[in-house]
Design a protein around this motif. Structure first.
Motif, PDB file in Angstrom:
ATOM      1  N   VAL A   1      38.768  46.498  30.126  1.00 47.42           N
ATOM      2  CA  VAL A   1      39.412  45.581  31.073  1.00 47.42           C
ATOM      3  C   VAL A   1      39.391  46.189  32.472  1.00 47.42           C
ATOM      4  O   VAL A   1      39.841  47.310  32.677  1.00 47.42           O
ATOM      5  CB  VAL A   1      40.876  45.309  30.658  1.00 47.42           C
TER       6      VAL A   1
ATOM      7  N   CYS B   1      38.704  44.932  37.020  1.00 45.73           N
ATOM      8  CA  CYS B   1      38.645  43.776  37.915  1.00 45.73           C
ATOM      9  C   CYS B   1      37.202  43.403  38.218  1.00 45.73           C
ATOM     10  O   CYS B   1      36.293  44.221  38.131  1.00 45.73           O
ATOM     11  CB  CYS B   1      39.401  44.055  39.211  1.00 45.73           C
ATOM     12  N   ASP B   2      37.017  42.152  38.597  1.00 47.21           N
ATOM     13  CA  ASP B   2      35.720  41.675  39.068  1.00 47.21           C
ATOM     14  C   ASP B   2      35.647  42.017  40.555  1.00 47.21           C
ATOM     15  O   ASP B   2      36.298  41.380  41.379  1.00 47.21           O
ATOM     16  CB  ASP B   2      35.640  40.161  38.832  1.00 47.21           C
TER      17      ASP B   2
ATOM     18  N   VAL C   1      34.938  39.210  43.147  1.00 39.54           N
ATOM     19  CA  VAL C   1      36.074  38.304  43.354  1.00 39.54           C
ATOM     20  C   VAL C   1      37.133  38.993  44.214  1.00 39.54           C
ATOM     21  O   VAL C   1      37.660  38.420  45.173  1.00 39.54           O
ATOM     22  CB  VAL C   1      36.696  37.871  42.001  1.00 39.54           C
TER      23      VAL C   1
ATOM     24  N   ALA D   1      42.228  40.125  40.394  1.00 38.78           N
ATOM     25  CA  ALA D   1      40.870  39.834  39.925  1.00 38.78           C
ATOM     26  C   ALA D   1      40.578  40.512  38.592  1.00 38.78           C
ATOM     27  O   ALA D   1      39.427  40.591  38.168  1.00 38.78           O
ATOM     28  CB  ALA D   1      39.863  40.272  40.991  1.00 38.78           C
TER      29      ALA D   1
ATOM     30  N   GLU E   1      39.815  40.871  34.984  1.00 39.06           N
ATOM     31  CA  GLU E   1      39.216  39.924  34.041  1.00 39.06           C
ATOM     32  C   GLU E   1      39.693  40.208  32.626  1.00 39.06           C
ATOM     33  O   GLU E   1      39.600  41.344  32.155  1.00 39.06           O
ATOM     34  CB  GLU E   1      37.696  40.072  34.056  1.00 39.06           C
TER      35      GLU E   1
ATOM     36  N   SER F   1      39.918  38.471  28.472  1.00 37.46           N
ATOM     37  CA  SER F   1      39.602  37.397  27.531  1.00 37.46           C
ATOM     38  C   SER F   1      40.914  36.802  27.023  1.00 37.46           C
ATOM     39  O   SER F   1      41.986  37.385  27.192  1.00 37.46           O
ATOM     40  CB  SER F   1      38.825  37.966  26.348  1.00 37.46           C
TER      41      SER F   1
ATOM     42  N   SER G   1      43.879  31.714  37.914  1.00 38.60           N
ATOM     43  CA  SER G   1      42.570  31.583  37.276  1.00 38.60           C
ATOM     44  C   SER G   1      42.577  30.480  36.225  1.00 38.60           C
ATOM     45  O   SER G   1      41.538  30.079  35.728  1.00 38.60           O
ATOM     46  CB  SER G   1      42.231  32.895  36.577  1.00 38.60           C
TER      47      SER G   1
END
Lengths: 241, 241, 241, 241
Positions: free
Chosen positions: B84, B86-87, B90, B130, B132, B134, B196
């Motif tokens: 895990v 961040c993007d 983004v 940001a 990300e 799941s 998001s």
């Protein structure tokens, strides 16, 4: 909040929540600004003054007297106490001086949230606010909610389960005015505060709590009541969270 | 909200809530007016933008990089997922365009709610926003809260119980922006919505729920997510009320 | 207000007033709430902080230095005093601490009212606010406006008449912050107050007035300056009403 | 605004402005929010609804009828027209439906700005708002103000000069609701707009102007009236600035 339970029974969920919102507010309980800036102009929730006035306005009856009687009878049934009624002199004094509530009423009437005669509504509302109850009455009503609407002695349904849950939810999100968030953190039970210094608490599936402490903090809640509930909740693990 | 759990561990309950309030608000999540009209000028709660920025500002670390790493590591531990992060693109895009959040930061800096370099704070905050994950990650984190802070696999404490309960309470009173009250009525579980379109739900002692649905309603919550939770809650009797 | 005269010359009436309103406000000069509740989000007028920042942002120039130089030169021309400039240490101190003005800038940038680099704008704006002038300078500038934009010594136009009149009108409706209405009643001349305690007054076709009195009232105006103007206006029949 | 001239004569400058402010406002004419956020809770100026209601409440008289008669007689004297009176059916209809004004009244009564019976006040106020006048009447009243309170035919004083000037000043800063600032820039004369679409203009020492144009813009001013005054002012150099 008790009147809300009756109003939903009288009018149905849709009618009620078309006219009153479900959201807590960071503003004081008697604020009129938020009515103006909200679109549409409906009260944010049934616990602040504006919302409570709008809910009382929904109670059915052919006359002001009948509407008031239905409220009083409902409270008597919840408290299982035929002697519960309002203090007429308190109601009268409130009726004569309550300019801010009249301002809220007329503002909502302008926006179609309430209808009918404002003086009649004020008559019913000031009586409702002047209902006298003992701590025992409050606790007994709390117990009804703790049992999802059932009479703690007979087990008979006084409030439909779905409506009892709606009321408990409002007690958590808005029951302690704009200190509801802090109360949820520190105590964590559904509760409803009144300007008299009373607090009605609900410990789901366990019991109701009734407290009076007339000294209020600046957000309108009983100082002693808050402290007592904090201690009780801590000792007995009351929090629903 | 996860960062809040870390901030309370870093700074203690008193420090955090001297700077951020506990009250839900009827205003939109990015409002600046309420900061101005509140006395003192602290954000009403940690879930709205202003409050989230103030909380991120409390995370300890010798550099922006270390502060960000500590947040990321904490989220990895909660999600039990070392991947895990961040993007970056983004985060970068947000960093470059996020004028409103800078306005909130400078306003709070003026009033002593936050301190230090705003560009550094924006760097950390945009990365944090940001991150990300799941649906599985979200659900797993929900499960940690459902178990009052314990790892659902190992049973080891990740968040102290008291802090986990504070977080769950905020999720109920403020987690769905200014639709939190309605969500409490209709669904009735602690949940946190993100821009998001993600929703992290907590069903106490039972499970966590993770949902993504990118289409948002005007209050900023996932339309599909709300509907799905309503159905799930109804079928499985999720409500805590 | 002087910068407004330059901005209208640089950009034209339409460009300027698409971005800044013409209305007085009952709110304090540094309020951010009204920006949020206004639709569109433009500052109500060029005299409050938000509006002044937006106007400075309109001054043309290839660099921050050139933009600042153009402002300084224009003020020198109005004051007919080549030595007028800013106090660098005051400007620097303001630049380092002025979080509220940065908040206003970023808020307006978010809404497209201003564009470009905020730190550059703050650099120019803090210099502009730190321009040092004597009472004589202020009075001389007032005299230019009293003559509808003409140099009181040479008779040459420094500001086009139409723009001078716009400035005088703003001075009447908004020049004394949210005490402008009271000032119009009690004194009745175009005037502009500054946080330094300076007041620039305009007595149309007669003279300019320059006053300094550093002690400010709670609305930000010089206490002595207000009193002095009230007496002067009364004795000399200054009021334009 | 005419009633303000009478109220200052009845009560004196100090009494009136202890209860009503002198500041223009960027808010709509019927806003109630600003009453709540202002400390003390007095209306910002006598031109917005709240202020006008408070001013009418100050008119002396032993009965509602006498108070209304004094207002009507004063307007007749200003218009030099014994036939000026209110349209009873318009007044009655307004009286029956005007919930927002009642809300404003009760709010101000709560805060001690107004006193006495609200229904009586509403009776007088709705009559006052329903006074029917021709353009000629309006222009003639404008002429009285243009001459600092003197009758344009006889030269006799109808309003003391000081009070006439106060009224003219309010017309400039607040007379056109929250478009007053723009009107001052574009037209530049004291003027008062009414919801009927009437505009009373004052060109100092020259003349009065009366215009009716029933189609209103969103800020409540006559669209045709604004345009006509802009052209007239431009052609005849009316602006006082």
């Amino acid at each position: 909040m008790l009147v809300l339970a009756l109003a939903i029974q009288d009018r149905g969920y849709g009618y009620v929540f078309d006219r009153v919102g479900m959201e807590p507010t960071g503003d004081p309980f008697n604020s009129i600004s938020k009515l103006e800036t909200s679109v549409p102009s409906k009260p944010l929730n049934p616990m602040i003054n504006a919302g409570a006035l709008a809910v009382t306005n929904m109670i059915k009856g052919d006359s002001a007297l009948e509407r008031w009687s239905r409220i009083r009878d409902f409270v008597q049934r919840l408290a299982s106490d035929k002697n519960v009624t309002c203090d007429e002199s308190v109601a009268k004094s409130e009726f004569e001086t309550s300019c801010l509530n009249r301002a809220l009423c007329y503002f909502m009437k302008q926006h179609g949230v309430i209808e009918g005669n404002i003086e009649e509504l004020m008559d019913i509302y000031t009586k409702q606010c002047a209902i006298e109850m003992s701590c025992f009455d409050l606790a007994r009503i709390g117990a009804v909610f703790a049992l999802d609407g059932k009479d703690p002695e007979t087990g008979k349904e006084i409030i439909p389960k779905g409506i009892a849950r709606i009321c408990k939810t409002f007690m958590v999100t808005c029951g302690m005015y704009n200190a509801s968030g802090e109360f949820a953190i520190k105590v964590g039970i559904p509760a409803k505060s009144g300007v008299s210094g009373g607090i009605l608490g609900v410990v789901p599936e366990r019991c109701g709590v009734g407290i009076f402490g007339p000294s209020l903090d600046k957000r309108g809640n009983s100082i002693a009541g808050l402290k007592l509930l904090e201690i009780l909740a801590d000792k007995n693990n009351f929090s629903i969270f």
